[in-house]
Motif scaffolding. Structure first.
Motif, PDB file in Angstrom:
ATOM      1  N   GLU A   7       0.848  -1.192   0.000  1.00 54.19           N
ATOM      2  CA  GLU A   7       0.000   0.000   0.000  1.00 54.19           C
ATOM      3  C   GLU A   7       0.883   1.242   0.000  1.00 54.19           C
ATOM      4  O   GLU A   7       1.522   1.566   1.002  1.00 54.19           O
ATOM      5  CB  GLU A   7      -0.913  -0.011   1.227  1.00 54.19           C
ATOM      6  N   ASN A   8       0.950   1.895  -1.169  1.00 57.57           N
ATOM      7  CA  ASN A   8       1.796   3.086  -1.337  1.00 57.57           C
ATOM      8  C   ASN A   8       3.201   2.855  -0.778  1.00 57.57           C
ATOM      9  O   ASN A   8       3.772   3.715  -0.092  1.00 57.57           O
ATOM     10  CB  ASN A   8       1.147   4.299  -0.659  1.00 57.57           C
ATOM     11  N   LEU A   9       3.751   1.699  -1.092  1.00 57.50           N
ATOM     12  CA  LEU A   9       5.040   1.287  -0.536  1.00 57.50           C
ATOM     13  C   LEU A   9       6.195   1.997  -1.235  1.00 57.50           C
ATOM     14  O   LEU A   9       6.323   1.952  -2.461  1.00 57.50           O
ATOM     15  CB  LEU A   9       5.201  -0.229  -0.695  1.00 57.50           C
ATOM     16  N   ASP A  20       8.699   3.400  -5.459  1.00 53.79           N
ATOM     17  CA  ASP A  20       8.008   4.684  -5.386  1.00 53.79           C
ATOM     18  C   ASP A  20       6.494   4.475  -5.363  1.00 53.79           C
ATOM     19  O   ASP A  20       5.851   4.320  -6.399  1.00 53.79           O
ATOM     20  CB  ASP A  20       8.412   5.552  -6.576  1.00 53.79           C
ATOM     21  N   SER A  21       5.945   4.412  -4.156  1.00 54.09           N
ATOM     22  CA  SER A  21       4.486   4.358  -3.939  1.00 54.09           C
ATOM     23  C   SER A  21       3.807   3.252  -4.745  1.00 54.09           C
ATOM     24  O   SER A  21       2.850   3.502  -5.478  1.00 54.09           O
ATOM     25  CB  SER A  21       3.848   5.715  -4.277  1.00 54.09           C
ATOM     26  N   ILE A  22       4.316   2.032  -4.594  1.00 58.21           N
ATOM     27  CA  ILE A  22       3.718   0.939  -5.360  1.00 58.21           C
ATOM     28  C   ILE A  22       2.557   0.314  -4.593  1.00 58.21           C
ATOM     29  O   ILE A  22       2.527   0.290  -3.361  1.00 58.21           O
ATOM     30  CB  ILE A  22       4.756  -0.141  -5.740  1.00 58.21           C
ATOM     31  N   ASN A  23       1.593  -0.189  -5.369  1.00 60.85           N
ATOM     32  CA  ASN A  23       0.423  -0.876  -4.817  1.00 60.85           C
ATOM     33  C   ASN A  23       0.286  -2.225  -5.499  1.00 60.85           C
ATOM     34  O   ASN A  23       0.293  -2.307  -6.734  1.00 60.85           O
ATOM     35  CB  ASN A  23      -0.843  -0.039  -5.027  1.00 60.85           C
ATOM     36  N   LEU A  24       0.176  -3.271  -4.688  1.00 57.49           N
ATOM     37  CA  LEU A  24       0.016  -4.628  -5.196  1.00 57.49           C
ATOM     38  C   LEU A  24      -0.875  -5.405  -4.242  1.00 57.49           C
ATOM     39  O   LEU A  24      -0.886  -5.130  -3.037  1.00 57.49           O
ATOM     40  CB  LEU A  24       1.369  -5.351  -5.296  1.00 57.49           C
ATOM     41  N   ASP A  25      -1.587  -6.383  -4.792  1.00 58.67           N
ATOM     42  CA  ASP A  25      -2.329  -7.327  -3.946  1.00 58.67           C
ATOM     43  C   ASP A  25      -2.227  -8.686  -4.623  1.00 58.67           C
ATOM     44  O   ASP A  25      -2.899  -8.932  -5.627  1.00 58.67           O
ATOM     45  CB  ASP A  25      -3.785  -6.893  -3.796  1.00 58.67           C
ATOM     46  N   LEU A  26      -1.348  -9.546  -4.097  1.00 60.04           N
ATOM     47  CA  LEU A  26      -1.061 -10.834  -4.718  1.00 60.04           C
ATOM     48  C   LEU A  26      -1.793 -11.945  -3.982  1.00 60.04           C
ATOM     49  O   LEU A  26      -1.731 -12.028  -2.748  1.00 60.04           O
ATOM     50  CB  LEU A  26       0.447 -11.090  -4.720  1.00 60.04           C
ATOM     51  N   GLN A  27      -2.460 -12.790  -4.764  1.00 65.00           N
ATOM     52  CA  GLN A  27      -3.314 -13.827  -4.192  1.00 65.00           C
ATOM     53  C   GLN A  27      -2.592 -15.169  -4.101  1.00 65.00           C
ATOM     54  O   GLN A  27      -1.669 -15.447  -4.890  1.00 65.00           O
ATOM     55  CB  GLN A  27      -4.573 -13.982  -5.054  1.00 65.00           C
ATOM     56  N   PRO A  28      -2.995 -16.016  -3.160  1.00 62.22           N
ATOM     57  CA  PRO A  28      -2.409 -17.361  -3.082  1.00 62.22           C
ATOM     58  C   PRO A  28      -2.799 -18.217  -4.276  1.00 62.22           C
ATOM     59  O   PRO A  28      -3.734 -17.889  -5.017  1.00 62.22           O
ATOM     60  CB  PRO A  28      -2.993 -17.926  -1.776  1.00 62.22           C
ATOM     61  N   SER A  57       8.215   4.643   3.464  1.00 68.62           N
ATOM     62  CA  SER A  57       6.831   5.061   3.703  1.00 68.62           C
ATOM     63  C   SER A  57       5.901   4.009   3.114  1.00 68.62           C
ATOM     64  O   SER A  57       6.320   3.132   2.367  1.00 68.62           O
ATOM     65  CB  SER A  57       6.552   6.438   3.077  1.00 68.62           C
ATOM     66  N   GLY A  58       4.618   4.120   3.456  1.00 69.23           N
ATOM     67  CA  GLY A  58       3.669   3.099   3.052  1.00 69.23           C
ATOM     68  C   GLY A  58       3.867   1.834   3.869  1.00 69.23           C
ATOM     69  O   GLY A  58       4.570   1.838   4.889  1.00 69.23           O
ATOM     70  N   ARG A  59       3.256   0.747   3.410  1.00 68.38           N
ATOM     71  CA  ARG A  59       3.416  -0.497   4.164  1.00 68.38           C
ATOM     72  C   ARG A  59       3.325  -1.712   3.252  1.00 68.38           C
ATOM     73  O   ARG A  59       2.749  -1.660   2.164  1.00 68.38           O
ATOM     74  CB  ARG A  59       2.401  -0.597   5.289  1.00 68.38           C
ATOM     75  N   PHE A 198       5.693  -6.229 -14.242  1.00 65.67           N
ATOM     76  CA  PHE A 198       6.810  -5.507 -14.847  1.00 65.67           C
ATOM     77  C   PHE A 198       7.108  -4.304 -13.961  1.00 65.67           C
ATOM     78  O   PHE A 198       6.211  -3.499 -13.672  1.00 65.67           O
ATOM     79  CB  PHE A 198       6.459  -5.018 -16.256  1.00 65.67           C
ATOM     80  N   ILE A 199       8.363  -4.183 -13.561  1.00 58.51           N
ATOM     81  CA  ILE A 199       8.758  -3.100 -12.676  1.00 58.51           C
ATOM     82  C   ILE A 199       9.964  -2.378 -13.272  1.00 58.51           C
ATOM     83  O   ILE A 199      10.862  -3.004 -13.841  1.00 58.51           O
ATOM     84  CB  ILE A 199       9.067  -3.641 -11.256  1.00 58.51           C
ATOM     85  N   SER A 200       9.963  -1.050 -13.175  1.00 52.43           N
ATOM     86  CA  SER A 200      11.052  -0.242 -13.717  1.00 52.43           C
ATOM     87  C   SER A 200      11.214   1.015 -12.886  1.00 52.43           C
ATOM     88  O   SER A 200      10.232   1.705 -12.593  1.00 52.43           O
ATOM     89  CB  SER A 200      10.759   0.133 -15.167  1.00 52.43           C
ATOM     90  N   ASN A 201      12.452   1.291 -12.463  1.00 54.70           N
ATOM     91  CA  ASN A 201      12.745   2.502 -11.686  1.00 54.70           C
ATOM     92  C   ASN A 201      11.807   2.675 -10.500  1.00 54.70           C
ATOM     93  O   ASN A 201      11.364   3.786 -10.186  1.00 54.70           O
ATOM     94  CB  ASN A 201      12.686   3.746 -12.582  1.00 54.70           C
ATOM     95  N   GLY A 202      11.494   1.535  -9.848  1.00 50.12           N
ATOM     96  CA  GLY A 202      10.674   1.589  -8.646  1.00 50.12           C
ATOM     97  C   GLY A 202       9.193   1.759  -8.877  1.00 50.12           C
ATOM     98  O   GLY A 202       8.427   1.964  -7.920  1.00 50.12           O
ATOM     99  N   HIS A 203       8.729   1.676 -10.133  1.00 51.48           N
ATOM    100  CA  HIS A 203       7.313   1.805 -10.455  1.00 51.48           C
ATOM    101  C   HIS A 203       6.796   0.502 -11.074  1.00 51.48           C
ATOM    102  O   HIS A 203       7.506  -0.126 -11.866  1.00 51.48           O
ATOM    103  CB  HIS A 203       7.071   2.953 -11.444  1.00 51.48           C
TER     104      HIS A 203
END
Length: 232
Positions: A7-9, A20-28, A57-59, A198-203
């Motif tokens: 959450e806004n990690l 930089d403020s990433i949001n993800l929700d990964l399922q089992p 910041s974020g969690r 896909f992740i690049s430069n923290g986004h």
């Protein structure tokens, strides 16, 4: 909420913004490819999930909780570098994992060691780099964890062993668990993957099911990665 939630990690190292403020929700029940160029933030995210780093910041939450003692009981982590003590034998490592992790399945480990013809009595210092990495992967995949974090699991092994290692991953993770694989060898692993990040430069540039890429975009994951990251 999934097995891993961001959450806004954000994570910063001095002047460098690694995430930089990433949001993800990964399922089992999913095998997820974490893909990006060098320095994109892949290892930082994995280390945060394993509690080796703390967010700026974020969690980040593992099964709804902040990384800590409890999350380590359900997370099985394969670092990019081998951490096994050179003086230990394979048998001693099995004892160590069995004592340390309640979810360690020794019989599963012994079966995989037998298939790769790795002697329990052999010490780590007597092994090639590739064999050490195989032993470490076997130990990690012999836990009945809820989340497996694999940082470059096939980066150091010869091509002949990759298929077996990939089958080891897909055949030994718990069905109700999630597997996150960070790798540069996309063509080798995409047969395993249910979804990709896909992740690049923290986004986060993309978080997409693999079937969508194949069916709607008519591309392989490797081809899409090359297209989106051709300037890197």
């Amino acid at each position: 909420m999934g097995i891993l939630t961001c959450e806004n990690l954000s994570k910063r190292y001095g002047a460098v913004q690694a995430l930089d403020s990433i949001n993800l929700d990964l399922q089992p029940g999913r095998i997820i490819g974490l893909l990006g160029p060098n320095g994109s933030g892949k290892s930082t995210l994995i280390k945060l999930a394993n509690g080796l780093l703390t967010p700026t910041s974020g969690r980040i939450l593992i099964d709804g909780k902040a990384p800590g003692i409890e999350s380590k009981k359900i997370v099985s982590y394969l670092p990019e570098r081998t951490y096994l003590a050179n003086w230990m034998s394979v048998s001693q490592l099995l004892d160590y994992f069995q004592d340390f992790y309640e979810d360690f399945d020794r019989e599963r480990a012994l079966t995989m060691l037998s298939h790769l013809k790795i002697d329990e009595k052999q010490r780590i210092k007597q092994m090639s780099k590739g064999t050490r990495e195989k032993v470490q992967l076997i130990l990690v995949m012999s836990r009945r964890a809820k989340l497996y974090l694999l940082d470059e699991p096939i980066g150091g092994v010869d091509p002949a062993a990759r298929d077996y290692i990939l089958q080891t991953i897909i055949g030994n993770y718990e069905p109700n668990a999630a597997v996150i694989i960070s790798t540069h060898l996309i063509a080798d692993v995409e047969q395993l993957l249910d979804e990709v990040i896909f992740i690049s430069n923290g986004h986060i540039l993309r978080h997409t099911p693999v079937d969508t890429i194949r069916e709607e975009m008519g591309m392989t994951v490797d081809a899409l990665f090359r297209e989106e990251f051709k300037c890197f």
